[in-house]
Design a protein around this motif. Structure first.
Motif, short mmCIF file in Angstrom:
data_model
loop_
_atom_site.label_atom_id
_atom_site.label_comp_id
_atom_site.label_asym_id
_atom_site.label_seq_id
_atom_site.Cartn_x
_atom_site.Cartn_y
_atom_site.Cartn_z
N PRO A 156 0.76 -1.27 0.51
CA PRO A 156 0.26 0.27 -0.10
C PRO A 156 0.77 1.08 -0.17
CG PRO A 156 0.40 -0.95 2.11
CD PRO A 156 0.80 -1.50 0.96
N GLU A 157 0.21 2.47 -1.03
CA GLU A 157 1.15 3.63 -0.05
C GLU A 157 0.92 4.57 0.51
OE1 GLU A 157 1.29 7.79 -3.53
OE2 GLU A 157 1.05 5.39 -4.33
N GLY A 158 2.19 4.43 1.31
CA GLY A 158 1.96 5.79 2.35
C GLY A 158 1.11 7.00 2.54
N LEU A 159 1.17 7.74 3.05
CA LEU A 159 0.59 9.27 3.33
C LEU A 159 2.01 9.95 3.04
CD1 LEU A 159 -1.65 9.65 6.01
CD2 LEU A 159 -2.26 9.39 3.74
N SER A 160 2.04 11.05 2.51
CA SER A 160 3.62 12.17 2.10
C SER A 160 3.48 12.70 3.39
CB SER A 160 3.02 13.20 0.79
OG SER A 160 1.55 13.79 1.70
N THR A 161 4.41 13.43 3.67
CA THR A 161 5.44 13.92 4.60
C THR A 161 3.63 15.31 4.93
OG1 THR A 161 7.35 13.22 4.25
CG2 THR A 161 7.32 14.94 5.55
N PRO A 162 4.01 16.37 3.98
CA PRO A 162 2.86 16.87 3.91
C PRO A 162 1.58 16.54 4.13
CG PRO A 162 4.32 17.11 2.10
CD PRO A 162 4.56 15.89 2.28
N MET A 163 0.79 15.81 4.03
CA MET A 163 -0.16 15.42 4.71
C MET A 163 -0.20 15.03 6.25
SD MET A 163 -2.80 14.92 3.63
CE MET A 163 -4.71 13.99 4.28
N LEU A 220 -11.65 10.64 13.28
CA LEU A 220 -11.96 9.47 12.97
C LEU A 220 -12.37 9.05 12.43
CD1 LEU A 220 -11.15 7.02 13.66
CD2 LEU A 220 -13.21 6.66 15.46
N ALA A 221 -13.94 9.87 12.07
CA ALA A 221 -14.76 9.65 10.54
C ALA A 221 -14.31 10.63 9.03
CB ALA A 221 -16.14 9.93 10.88
N SER A 222 -14.12 11.40 9.12
CA SER A 222 -13.13 12.41 8.70
C SER A 222 -11.84 11.02 8.05
CB SER A 222 -13.04 13.14 8.70
OG SER A 222 -11.71 13.05 9.33
N ILE A 223 -11.11 10.27 8.82
CA ILE A 223 -10.05 9.42 7.77
C ILE A 223 -10.54 7.95 7.23
CG2 ILE A 223 -8.15 8.29 8.67
CD1 ILE A 223 -7.14 11.61 8.77
N VAL A 224 -11.82 8.16 8.38
CA VAL A 224 -11.81 7.03 7.32
C VAL A 224 -12.53 6.82 5.80
CG1 VAL A 224 -13.40 4.58 7.83
CG2 VAL A 224 -11.64 5.57 9.11
N LEU A 225 -13.31 7.61 5.90
CA LEU A 225 -14.54 8.45 5.43
C LEU A 225 -13.56 8.37 3.89
CD1 LEU A 225 -17.98 9.29 7.06
CD2 LEU A 225 -17.61 6.62 6.20
N THR A 226 -12.69 9.42 3.84
CA THR A 226 -11.68 10.39 2.95
C THR A 226 -10.93 8.96 2.42
OG1 THR A 226 -10.54 11.29 4.31
CG2 THR A 226 -12.80 12.00 3.05
N ARG A 227 -10.57 7.60 2.94
CA ARG A 227 -9.34 7.45 2.56
C ARG A 227 -9.29 7.06 0.57
NH1 ARG A 227 -8.88 2.30 6.00
NH2 ARG A 227 -8.23 3.41 7.42
N GLY A 228 -10.44 6.33 0.11
CA GLY A 228 -9.68 6.40 -0.94
C GLY A 228 -9.78 7.50 -1.97
N ALA A 287 -6.49 13.83 -2.24
CA ALA A 287 -5.98 14.12 -0.24
C ALA A 287 -6.56 15.38 0.11
CB ALA A 287 -4.18 14.52 -0.52
N TRP A 288 -6.79 16.58 -0.84
CA TRP A 288 -7.48 17.58 -0.75
C TRP A 288 -8.61 17.38 -0.68
CZ3 TRP A 288 -11.86 19.12 -2.93
CH2 TRP A 288 -12.92 18.51 -4.44
N VAL A 289 -9.41 16.38 -0.85
CA VAL A 289 -10.81 16.26 -0.25
C VAL A 289 -11.24 15.97 0.94
CG1 VAL A 289 -12.55 15.24 0.13
CG2 VAL A 289 -11.46 15.56 -1.96
N ARG A 290 -9.96 14.79 2.15
CA ARG A 290 -9.19 14.81 3.13
C ARG A 290 -9.31 15.71 4.09
NH1 ARG A 290 -5.63 9.79 4.75
NH2 ARG A 290 -8.11 9.05 3.88
N VAL A 291 -8.41 16.53 3.27
CA VAL A 291 -8.30 18.74 4.18
C VAL A 291 -9.38 19.03 4.31
CG1 VAL A 291 -7.05 20.20 4.19
CG2 VAL A 291 -5.47 18.14 3.67
N ALA A 292 -10.44 19.34 2.87
CA ALA A 292 -11.36 19.94 3.60
C ALA A 292 -12.77 18.84 4.06
CB ALA A 292 -12.07 19.95 1.72
N VAL A 293 -12.19 18.72 4.57
CA VAL A 293 -13.73 17.58 5.15
C VAL A 293 -13.32 18.19 6.25
CG1 VAL A 293 -14.34 15.80 6.23
CG2 VAL A 293 -14.18 15.97 4.14
N LEU A 294 -11.83 17.70 7.16
CA LEU A 294 -11.16 18.62 8.48
C LEU A 294 -10.97 19.19 8.85
CD1 LEU A 294 -8.22 16.09 8.30
CD2 LEU A 294 -9.93 15.41 9.91
#
Length: 161
Positions: free
Chosen positions: A62-69, A123-131, A134-141
């Motif tokens: 699996p591909e990991g998260l980048s350092t800025p993320m 927790l919900a934003s991390i789990v629900l924006t997994r696929g 990155a900008w979608v995850r940051v926007a939800v957070l």
């Protein structure tokens, strides 16, 4: 008769030759570049072969998260932790004021929900924006950071007047 210098300027013998016969690489190695599609990779088990430049072992990782993320998640996670502390302090400050308006049985569940809301949102934003991107995850957070501001702590504070 031609001399060696004339042979160097001619195009004779420069036709495309047939690619080399298929070769096997040991498991874990990839063939890259021109002609790599003709090279096969033998896996460590020795029975299956994967043709092409893609290694089956690397495709499963699996591909990991980048350092800025990771830094962004850490900063926003810290903000959410401070929001939790703010809801605890602000809610405790509001409890004496709310005691004459509502019963403690009504105040306590909403107080607990307000305390755990930042952690649940994170927790919900991390789990629900997994696929997702990155900008979608940051926007939800960031939307959660705007919605979950502990207003009792912001307006009154701990001591208040």
């Amino acid at each position: 008769m031609t001399t060696d210098s004339d042979d160097a300027l001619s195009w004779e013998g420069d036709d495309v030759t047939e690619p080399a016969p298929s070769r096997d690489l040991p498991g874990g190695w990839n063939a890259v570049g021109k002609g790599s599609e003709n090279v096969s990779t033998t896996q460590e088990h020795g029975t299956a072969e994967v043709h092409g430049a893609v290694d089956a072992v690397q495709a499963e990782e699996p591909e990991g998260l980048s350092t800025p993320m990771l830094l962004t998640l850490g900063v926003i996670g810290g903000v959410y932790f401070l929001y939790t502390v703010g809801w605890v302090l602000g809610g405790l400050r509001l409890q004496p004021l709310a005691s004459f308006l509502v019963d403690d049985a009504m105040f306590l569940p909403w107080f607990v929900l307000a305390i755990v809301a930042p952690a649940l949102w994170f927790l919900a934003s991390i789990v629900l924006t997994r696929g997702r991107a990155a900008w979608v995850r940051v926007a939800v957070l960031l939307a959660g950071a705007v919605l979950l501001v502990p207003w009792p702590f912001v307006t009154v504070g701990v001591i208040g007047s």
